[in-house]
Motif scaffolding. Structure first.
Motif, PDB file in Angstrom:
ATOM      1  N   LYS A   1       0.721  -1.202  -0.107  1.00 35.06           N
ATOM      2  CA  LYS A   1      -0.057   0.049   0.201  1.00 35.06           C
ATOM      3  C   LYS A   1       0.885   1.372  -0.014  1.00 35.06           C
ATOM      4  N   HIS A   2       2.003   1.088   0.800  1.00 33.25           N
ATOM      5  CA  HIS A   2       2.841   2.518   0.957  1.00 33.25           C
ATOM      6  C   HIS A   2       3.398   2.409  -0.652  1.00 33.25           C
ATOM      7  N   LEU A   3       4.046   1.591  -1.012  1.00 36.84           N
ATOM      8  CA  LEU A   3       4.583   1.500  -2.497  1.00 36.84           C
ATOM      9  C   LEU A   3       3.674   1.920  -3.403  1.00 36.84           C
ATOM     10  N   GLN A   4       2.239   1.571  -3.438  1.00 34.40           N
ATOM     11  CA  GLN A   4       1.326   2.096  -4.326  1.00 34.40           C
ATOM     12  C   GLN A   4       1.071   3.561  -4.357  1.00 34.40           C
ATOM     13  N   SER A   5       0.615   4.018  -3.069  1.00 29.99           N
ATOM     14  CA  SER A   5       0.564   5.385  -2.636  1.00 29.99           C
ATOM     15  C   SER A   5       1.843   6.505  -3.244  1.00 29.99           C
ATOM     16  N   GLU A   6       2.958   5.990  -3.100  1.00 31.72           N
ATOM     17  CA  GLU A   6       4.107   6.797  -3.470  1.00 31.72           C
ATOM     18  C   GLU A   6       4.184   6.651  -5.037  1.00 31.72           C
ATOM     19  N   LEU A   7       3.906   5.607  -5.637  1.00 30.53           N
ATOM     20  CA  LEU A   7       3.714   5.426  -7.103  1.00 30.53           C
ATOM     21  C   LEU A   7       2.870   6.560  -7.818  1.00 30.53           C
ATOM     22  N   ILE A   8       1.489   6.456  -6.989  1.00 31.46           N
ATOM     23  CA  ILE A   8       0.574   7.159  -7.650  1.00 31.46           C
ATOM     24  C   ILE A   8       0.913   8.476  -7.232  1.00 31.46           C
ATOM     25  N   GLY A   9       1.631   8.979  -6.314  1.00 29.73           N
ATOM     26  CA  GLY A   9       1.713  10.456  -6.122  1.00 29.73           C
ATOM     27  C   GLY A   9       2.897  10.891  -7.177  1.00 29.73           C
ATOM     28  N   LEU A  10       4.192  10.064  -7.404  1.00 33.80           N
ATOM     29  CA  LEU A  10       4.916  10.286  -8.440  1.00 33.80           C
ATOM     30  C   LEU A  10       4.204  10.575  -9.835  1.00 33.80           C
ATOM     31  N   LEU A  11       3.239   9.481 -10.086  1.00 31.81           N
ATOM     32  CA  LEU A  11       2.459   9.549 -11.449  1.00 31.81           C
ATOM     33  C   LEU A  11       1.823  11.087 -11.575  1.00 31.81           C
ATOM     34  N   ASN A  12       1.090  11.405 -10.338  1.00 29.38           N
ATOM     35  CA  ASN A  12       0.203  12.261 -10.509  1.00 29.38           C
ATOM     36  C   ASN A  12       0.970  13.791 -10.534  1.00 29.38           C
ATOM     37  N   SER A  13       2.136  14.021  -9.745  1.00 30.14           N
ATOM     38  CA  SER A  13       2.884  15.104  -9.666  1.00 30.14           C
ATOM     39  C   SER A  13       3.109  16.019 -11.178  1.00 30.14           C
ATOM     40  N   PRO A  14       3.604  15.239 -11.946  1.00 28.34           N
ATOM     41  CA  PRO A  14       3.843  15.682 -13.337  1.00 28.34           C
ATOM     42  C   PRO A  14       2.492  16.449 -13.873  1.00 28.34           C
ATOM     43  N   GLY A  15       1.404  15.656 -13.817  1.00 24.99           N
ATOM     44  CA  GLY A  15       0.181  16.054 -14.525  1.00 24.99           C
ATOM     45  C   GLY A  15      -0.280  17.216 -13.465  1.00 24.99           C
ATOM     46  N   SER A  16      -0.393  17.154 -12.508  1.00 27.62           N
ATOM     47  CA  SER A  16      -0.957  18.309 -11.719  1.00 27.62           C
ATOM     48  C   SER A  16      -0.114  19.461 -11.920  1.00 27.62           C
ATOM     49  N   ARG A  17       1.270  19.298 -12.223  1.00 26.67           N
ATOM     50  CA  ARG A  17       2.105  20.477 -12.457  1.00 26.67           C
ATOM     51  C   ARG A  17       1.836  21.068 -13.504  1.00 26.67           C
TER      52      ARG A  17
END
Length: 187
Positions: free
Chosen positions: A128-144
């Motif tokens: 769960k921790h790894l998935q949340s980090e991955l989602i955060g990394l994937l969402n970061s460029p899009g939100s930027r």
């Protein structure tokens, strides 16, 4: 019976520790089994020659054969990916706490692991921790990108308004000067 039991333990458990035990008596085995059962694992004391035959005939796990030396047992479990690193750490602690057990290797899913491999798995965070980090990394460029796209029109509007205001003040100032300087306009 033993061959089928060892085969099932080795091939159908996602996590298998191969452990050498030195003179575990019945009482110690009962306590160890109880501890492992609370964690979701099963201890199976093996007969070396039969377990060796199972490992030798296995295409996937024949590299484990050198580990089957002396009194050997298997600790197996079918845990989910979420529980996997925590269970490995718990079993690893139980083995380290017991002076009569020596971890020699094992497997996780289809990967063969030695002592260092199991130590590395214990350091991993949960799924769960790894998935949340991955989602955060994937969402970061899009939100930027969305932020930049929303930010640029606002900056453009602000810049144009400022330019318009500056241009308007310059034009009104130029008109008054040019009207005074131009003798034809005054007539």
């Amino acid at each position: 019976y033993h061959y089928n039991l060892y085969y099932a333990q080795l091939h159908f458990n996602r996590l298998v520790f191969i452990v050498q035990h030195n003179n575990l008596n019945i009482q110690e085995q009962i306590i160890l089994r109880r501890e492992l059962k609370q964690k979701g694992a099963v201890l199976t004391v093996t007969r070396g020659s039969i377990f060796g035959a199972v490992v030798r005939q296995s295409i996937l796990y024949s590299n484990l054969l050198p580990l089957v030396v002396g009194p050997t047992c298997m600790i197996g479990s079918n845990v989910t990916d979420e529980e996997n690193p925590k269970l490995v750490a718990d079993i690893f602690n139980i083995i380290n706490k017991n002076k009569k057990l020596i971890l020699v290797g094992g497997k996780m899913d289809r990967s063969l692991l030695n002592l260092e491999g199991f130590q590395n798995v214990t350091k991993l965070p949960g799924l769960k921790h790894l998935q949340s980090e991955l989602i955060g990394l994937l969402n970061s460029p899009g939100s930027r990108v969305v932020e930049l796209l929303n930010n640029n029109p606002q900056n453009l509007i602000f810049t144009l308004d400022t330019h318009k205001n500056n241009f308007g003040t310059q034009n009104s100032g130029e008109k008054s000067r040019s009207d005074q300087d131009d003798p034809l306009r005054n007539k």
